[in-house]
Motif scaffolding. Structure first.
Motif, PDB file in Angstrom:
ATOM      1  N   ARG A 145      -1.379   3.944  -1.585  1.00 18.68           N
ATOM      2  CA  ARG A 145      -2.744   3.698  -1.116  1.00 18.68           C
ATOM      3  C   ARG A 145      -2.844   3.696   0.404  1.00 18.68           C
ATOM      4  NH1 ARG A 145      -2.564  -0.843  -4.768  1.00 18.68           N
ATOM      5  NH2 ARG A 145      -2.632  -2.166  -2.914  1.00 18.68           N
ATOM      6  N   SER A 146      -1.760   3.998   1.091  1.00 20.32           N
ATOM      7  CA  SER A 146      -1.775   3.995   2.555  1.00 20.32           C
ATOM      8  C   SER A 146      -2.279   5.340   3.057  1.00 20.32           C
ATOM      9  CB  SER A 146      -0.367   3.718   3.105  1.00 20.32           C
ATOM     10  OG  SER A 146      -0.366   3.738   4.510  1.00 20.32           O
ATOM     11  N   ARG A 167       3.316   8.502  -0.831  1.00 18.83           N
ATOM     12  CA  ARG A 167       4.124   7.556  -1.595  1.00 18.83           C
ATOM     13  C   ARG A 167       5.578   8.006  -1.559  1.00 18.83           C
ATOM     14  NH1 ARG A 167       3.957   6.118  -8.036  1.00 18.83           N
ATOM     15  NH2 ARG A 167       4.339   3.875  -7.861  1.00 18.83           N
ATOM     16  N   ASP A 202       2.367   1.764  -3.451  1.00 16.26           N
ATOM     17  CA  ASP A 202       1.369   2.136  -4.452  1.00 16.26           C
ATOM     18  C   ASP A 202       0.642   3.428  -4.113  1.00 16.26           C
ATOM     19  OD1 ASP A 202       2.048  -0.104  -5.839  1.00 16.26           O
ATOM     20  OD2 ASP A 202       0.367  -1.317  -5.164  1.00 16.26           O
ATOM     21  N   ASP A 225       0.822  -1.211   0.000  1.00 15.16           N
ATOM     22  CA  ASP A 225       0.000   0.000   0.000  1.00 15.16           C
ATOM     23  C   ASP A 225       0.858   1.263   0.000  1.00 15.16           C
ATOM     24  OD1 ASP A 225      -2.260  -1.525  -0.013  1.00 15.16           O
ATOM     25  OD2 ASP A 225      -2.680  -1.333   2.134  1.00 15.16           O
TER      26      ASP A 225
END
Length: 659
Positions: A104-105, A110, A102, A99
């Motif tokens: 997405r956390s 990122r 990508d 995550d």
């Protein structure tokens, strides 16, 4: 090909290493990616100089390590991502890494660039992860560790050829010795100029395997020969019979060493606090202030701090065993045992972490891919003997077993300690098995990888850092929770106030400070609270003073020692240890009987093996499970189990003539 930078504002006056162009004002974020035991943490510590902050990722309790790397005027934020063998996650721990890469956390940006850490001795397996990381399209540098070990074991790798084959920078680093760290810091300053692979690695598993073979061939890679010493030693240590015998012998010697070597230092620390308490009594005229400083702070907190030598030695030995490579062998042996209880090797890592504290042990269950395995392990983790129990065990074993008593070549005190740790571990396995059976719904088995590193001399700095981190945690608890609890207990033990007339009416000699103090404690609010819960603990042989200690231990187990220290100091300030041995029951049907008989001490020891007496553990169970249901179940079943097992221990001891 040059990497494209993501987001942020441009500021004049800041320039990168290759001349004159403006760079971003925001501090670049560099993430470390790698498999467990690849040397990633050593690289992280080298880059950050151990100036790291520990926290959790937003919304989860997976550990997050973030630090700062500096090279000249350049500064970078470095994050050590959870270890993973692949970017095809099978556990929440590995999912976090995916995550973050990508973007997405939630609450975590990122990374701007990546450092992919690979072990030179296992390069073939590591290249699969490298291919998956490079496919993310972020600027990346491959850091090759353990190159010294590869050469020592007749392996070979052309680092420059590997860089050409991958199309990204490659740098050899020996993290635990600091070799290559300076060059790596300098390389970070040019992360915007790192080349990208001309052709991204394949994403198909079959094609990725062929890609790996071609990279290895181009790099002239020759895998290392198997470590000769490791092979010969493992023939014994991994043997199902002899390995188990050695394991129990090592553990018995381990606890024998904790008692034998720490005792002289503990005596000196105890003498120091006794001297400090005496100075307070001699120079502080106000009796209330003198009692607060001498009994509550120095007596209560000092009564716990005297066990610091055992805590330090315990974690020193654990760090040495882990650093030399033995703990991986212990995990291998225990995996065979744990499989009989329906668990796998990852659960052993979580339970092993609970020897330090149940909190990181419960958090470590995030590495388990199975939800039912995570729950079973979390419910069992509090039974593993944590460091908070050690001061209680040392105190009670000292009351139960004479230091001169020996069983063959071993001291009896060390063997009793080993038995308590073993009892906790076996009970944890049985509890995990029970919860696994309750929640088992079947499902496919998940592959488990276990590293078997060659035997190495541990880096002294890493061992000392591990030891100091544990000691600092213990001291921090002494300066917060135990200080607050000790002051509260001192107030409860000294209130309500009694006038001289009331004392004389009760037949107390008001000129005898010790007699007055003993009467005050025996008629205090704490005594009333202890007697209030007596119906619950009377079958276990507990006196009201023990009851108060058990209740105070709900905040932190160590406060049991602080409570008894304050009570003993009130009865005999010159020799509190002797006061505990001579303590007798008051105001009860069994008045005059010793408080700490063999059966009572045995019941107390067993009670502390099982009882969940740590609010931090309850809190992390709540966060991990997302509900109060499972913490309530854990607290309930462990409290009932503690009472029943303590009653059994007392009954058996009485039958054996232990009094």
């Amino acid at each position: 090909m040059r990497a494209r930078h993501r987001g942020g504002a441009v500021s004049a006056g800041c320039h990168d290493a290759d001349g004159g162009r403006p760079v971003l004002t925001g501090t670049p974020r560099i993430a470390l990616v790698g498999a467990p035991n690849s040397g990633k943490t050593s690289v992280f510590n080298g880059l950050t100089g151990l100036r790291a902050k520990t926290g959790n990722y937003p919304g989860v309790t997976v550990s997050r390590f973030v630090g700062t790397s500096r090279s000249g005027r350049h500064r970078h934020v470095v994050e050590d991502l959870p270890g993973t063998y692949s970017l095809e996650p099978i556990s929440p721990d590995e999912q976090i890494t995916v995550d973050v890469l990508d973007g997405r956390s939630a609450g975590t940006e990122r990374p701007d660039a990546l450092l992919v850490v690979v072990d030179a001795t296992t390069l073939r397996r590591s290249l699969g992860l490298v291919a998956q990381v490079l496919a993310r399209g972020l600027p990346a540098c491959v850091v090759v560790t353990f190159t010294d070990e590869l050469a020592r074991r007749q392996g070979r790798l052309d680092v420059d050829a590997l860089a050409r084959a991958l199309g990204v920078p490659v740098l050899p680093v020996v993290g635990h010795r600091g070799r290559g760290i300076v060059r790596l810091r300098e390389l970070l300053t040019t992360w915007r100029a790192w080349p990208m692979p001309p052709v991204p690695p394949p994403t198909d598993a079959g094609e990725r395997e062929a890609w790996t073979e071609s990279v290895l061939a181009y790099s002239g890679y020759r895998p290392p020969e198997r470590h000769l010493v490791t092979r010969r030693v493992d023939a014994v240590l991994l043997h199902p019979v002899w390995g188990t015998v050695v394991f129990f012998a090592v553990m018995a010697l381990f606890f024998q060493t904790v008692f034998t070597l720490a005792a002289p230092v503990q005596n000196r620390v105890e003498a120091l606090f006794a001297w400090l308490s005496g100075r307070v009594d001699a120079h502080v005229g106000n009796p209330w202030l003198s009692g607060l400083l001498g009994d509550a702070l120095i007596g209560g907190v000092g009564g716990v701090v005297v066990f610091l030598p055992q805590i330090v030695l315990l974690f020193l030995l654990l760090a040495l065993l882990e650093g030399v490579g033995y703990m991986a062998r212990a995990a291998f042996l225990m995996d065979r045992v744990m499989s009989r209880f329906g668990l796998e090797g990852r659960a052993f890592v979580a339970l092993l972490s609970s020897f330090a504290c149940a909190v990181p042990g419960i958090m470590a269950t995030r590495t388990l891919p199975s939800a039912r395995d995570r729950l079973a392990t979390m419910m069992a983790a509090p039974l593993m003997t944590c460091s908070a129990r050690l001061p209680v065990y040392v105190l009670l074993i000292g009351l139960l077993v004479d230091p001169a008593t020996r069983v063959g070549p071993f001291g009896a005190q060390g063997l009793v300690m080993f038995g308590l740790y073993l009892l906790g571990a076996v009970s944890a396995m049985l509890a995990a098995w029970a919860f696994k059976r309750i929640g088992d719904r079947g499902g496919p088995a998940v592959p488990f990888f276990m590293e078997m590193p060659p035997y190495r001399l541990p880096a002294p700095r890493a061992v000392l850092v591990a030891m100091w981190t544990s000691a600092r945690t213990f001291l921090r608890k002494c300066s917060t929770v135990i200080v607050a609890t000790s002051v509260l207990l001192w107030l409860l033990l000294n209130l309500p106030l009694h006038t001289d007339a009331q004392l004389r009416a009760a037949g107390v000699d008001t000129t005898d400070a010790v007699t007055v103090s003993a009467y005050t404690v025996d008629h205090s609010y704490a005594a009333g609270l202890g007697r209030l819960v007596s119906p619950v603990f009377d079958p276990l042989g507990f006196d009201w003073r023990i009851n108060v200690g058990v209740l105070s231990a709900q905040a932190a187990r160590e406060t049991f020692v602080a409570t008894l220290g304050q009570v003993a100091a009130a009865e005999n300030p010159e020799q509190p240890q002797q006061a505990l041995r001579n303590m007798t029951r008051t105001g009860e049907s069994r008045v005059g009987e010793p408080v700490f008989t063999a059966s009572t001490v045995a019941a107390l020891l067993v009670y502390f093996v099982y009882a969940l007496q740590c609010m931090a553990t309850v809190a992390v169970l709540r966060r991990e499970t997302g509900t109060w249901r499972w913490p309530a179940i854990a607290f309930g079943y462990l409290t009932v189990l503690a009472w029943l097992m303590a009653y059994l221990a007392r009954t058996v001891t009485v039958l054996l003539g232990g009094g």
